[in-house]
Scaffold this motif. Sequence first.
Motif, PDB file in Angstrom:
ATOM      1  N   ALA A 174      21.697  -4.462   6.204  1.00 15.86           N
ATOM      2  CA  ALA A 174      22.363  -3.201   6.312  1.00 15.86           C
ATOM      3  C   ALA A 174      20.412  -2.924   7.065  1.00 15.86           C
ATOM      4  O   ALA A 174      20.217  -1.496   7.450  1.00 15.86           O
ATOM      5  CB  ALA A 174      22.547  -2.255   5.466  1.00 15.86           C
ATOM      6  N   GLY A 175      19.006  -3.418   6.119  1.00 12.77           N
ATOM      7  CA  GLY A 175      17.938  -3.102   6.556  1.00 12.77           C
ATOM      8  C   GLY A 175      17.552  -1.704   6.011  1.00 12.77           C
ATOM      9  O   GLY A 175      15.982  -1.060   6.318  1.00 12.77           O
ATOM     10  N   VAL A 214      28.374  13.033   6.569  1.00 11.75           N
ATOM     11  CA  VAL A 214      26.936  12.340   6.558  1.00 11.75           C
ATOM     12  C   VAL A 214      27.853  11.337   7.873  1.00 11.75           C
ATOM     13  O   VAL A 214      28.887  10.556   7.716  1.00 11.75           O
ATOM     14  CB  VAL A 214      27.198  12.150   5.573  1.00 11.75           C
ATOM     15  CG1 VAL A 214      25.736  10.245   5.554  1.00 11.75           C
ATOM     16  CG2 VAL A 214      26.284  12.961   3.934  1.00 11.75           C
ATOM     17  N   PRO A 215      26.743  11.060   8.830  1.00 15.72           N
ATOM     18  CA  PRO A 215      27.275  10.550   9.513  1.00 15.72           C
ATOM     19  C   PRO A 215      26.880   9.017   9.383  1.00 15.72           C
ATOM     20  O   PRO A 215      25.846   8.433  10.300  1.00 15.72           O
ATOM     21  CB  PRO A 215      26.776  11.246  11.136  1.00 15.72           C
ATOM     22  CG  PRO A 215      25.082  11.556  10.380  1.00 15.72           C
ATOM     23  CD  PRO A 215      25.358  11.668   8.947  1.00 15.72           C
ATOM     24  N   LEU A 216      28.169   8.740   8.218  1.00 13.66           N
ATOM     25  CA  LEU A 216      27.821   6.602   8.042  1.00 13.66           C
ATOM     26  C   LEU A 216      28.603   5.752   9.356  1.00 13.66           C
ATOM     27  O   LEU A 216      29.408   5.990   9.212  1.00 13.66           O
ATOM     28  CB  LEU A 216      28.079   6.767   6.749  1.00 13.66           C
ATOM     29  CG  LEU A 216      27.050   6.894   5.616  1.00 13.66           C
ATOM     30  CD1 LEU A 216      27.562   6.813   4.816  1.00 13.66           C
ATOM     31  CD2 LEU A 216      25.476   5.597   5.909  1.00 13.66           C
ATOM     32  N   THR A 242      22.764   4.384   9.868  1.00 12.71           N
ATOM     33  CA  THR A 242      23.303   2.974  11.012  1.00 12.71           C
ATOM     34  C   THR A 242      22.975   1.779  10.806  1.00 12.71           C
ATOM     35  O   THR A 242      22.503   1.544  10.408  1.00 12.71           O
ATOM     36  CB  THR A 242      23.016   3.490  11.941  1.00 12.71           C
ATOM     37  OG1 THR A 242      21.460   3.949  12.603  1.00 12.71           O
ATOM     38  CG2 THR A 242      23.706   5.306  12.928  1.00 12.71           C
ATOM     39  N   ALA A 243      23.376   1.089  11.648  1.00  7.77           N
ATOM     40  CA  ALA A 243      24.109  -0.183  10.957  1.00  7.77           C
ATOM     41  C   ALA A 243      22.688  -0.911  12.186  1.00  7.77           C
ATOM     42  O   ALA A 243      23.012   0.157  13.692  1.00  7.77           O
ATOM     43  CB  ALA A 243      25.024  -1.290  11.536  1.00  7.77           C
ATOM     44  N   ARG A 244      21.879  -1.739  11.792  1.00  7.63           N
ATOM     45  CA  ARG A 244      20.703  -2.343  12.845  1.00  7.63           C
ATOM     46  C   ARG A 244      21.705  -3.370  13.980  1.00  7.63           C
ATOM     47  O   ARG A 244      22.804  -3.577  13.277  1.00  7.63           O
ATOM     48  CB  ARG A 244      20.092  -3.666  12.507  1.00  7.63           C
ATOM     49  CG  ARG A 244      19.325  -2.872  11.046  1.00  7.63           C
ATOM     50  CD  ARG A 244      17.812  -4.514  10.707  1.00  7.63           C
ATOM     51  NE  ARG A 244      18.688  -4.590  10.182  1.00  7.63           N
ATOM     52  CZ  ARG A 244      18.104  -5.806   9.220  1.00  7.63           C
ATOM     53  NH1 ARG A 244      16.623  -5.563   9.401  1.00  7.63           N
ATOM     54  NH2 ARG A 244      18.351  -7.017   8.384  1.00  7.63           N
ATOM     55  N   LEU A 245      21.328  -3.119  15.280  1.00  8.71           N
ATOM     56  CA  LEU A 245      21.611  -3.799  16.023  1.00  8.71           C
ATOM     57  C   LEU A 245      21.144  -5.103  16.779  1.00  8.71           C
ATOM     58  O   LEU A 245      20.499  -5.663  15.955  1.00  8.71           O
ATOM     59  CB  LEU A 245      21.544  -2.582  17.678  1.00  8.71           C
ATOM     60  CG  LEU A 245      22.057  -1.453  17.523  1.00  8.71           C
ATOM     61  CD1 LEU A 245      21.556  -0.921  18.513  1.00  8.71           C
ATOM     62  CD2 LEU A 245      23.477  -1.416  17.689  1.00  8.71           C
TER      63      LEU A 245
END
Length: 151
Positions: free
Chosen positions: A125-126, A45-47, A148-151
């Motif tokens: 984290a959204g 998983v691309p975390l 993915t984290a919020r920018l």
Amino acid sequence: MESRGSVPARPVSYEGVWRFTAPAVDVSVPQARHAVRDLLNRQGVPLDDDILQGLLLIVSELATNAVKHAALLSPELSVEVAIGPDWVKVSVEDNHPYRPTALETDYAQTGGRGLLLVKEITAEAGGICDVEHTAGGGKIIWAALPLTARL
């Protein structure tokens, strides 16, 4: 270069739902965290690392609450991990009927900081989190975070 008639290679999908149970005892908390981490790694998983660390802290908090507050009426807890294309959801289920209210901010309370932490990590984290009743009278506490984290 792809030859005519060949099938293009597709990435292995990391999506799916996994569930495991554990006794509602202290040693199950780190075991649950490690099992979730190992599953996410095994599935590829691309975390983002920040999301992964937050997710593992959430698993620890939810499993700890099940052990600490529900074990008397629920000697077993269940952990579920659901992975979608852009998100991961973790939930912990127990058979205790008490529904915690600490997902609401109440700084006057002396307990319940764990669920408040879950809410804050999820929001930062959204993602979203909630508590639901089960058909058997227990509860599921869950949190869903983007990969993915919020920018």
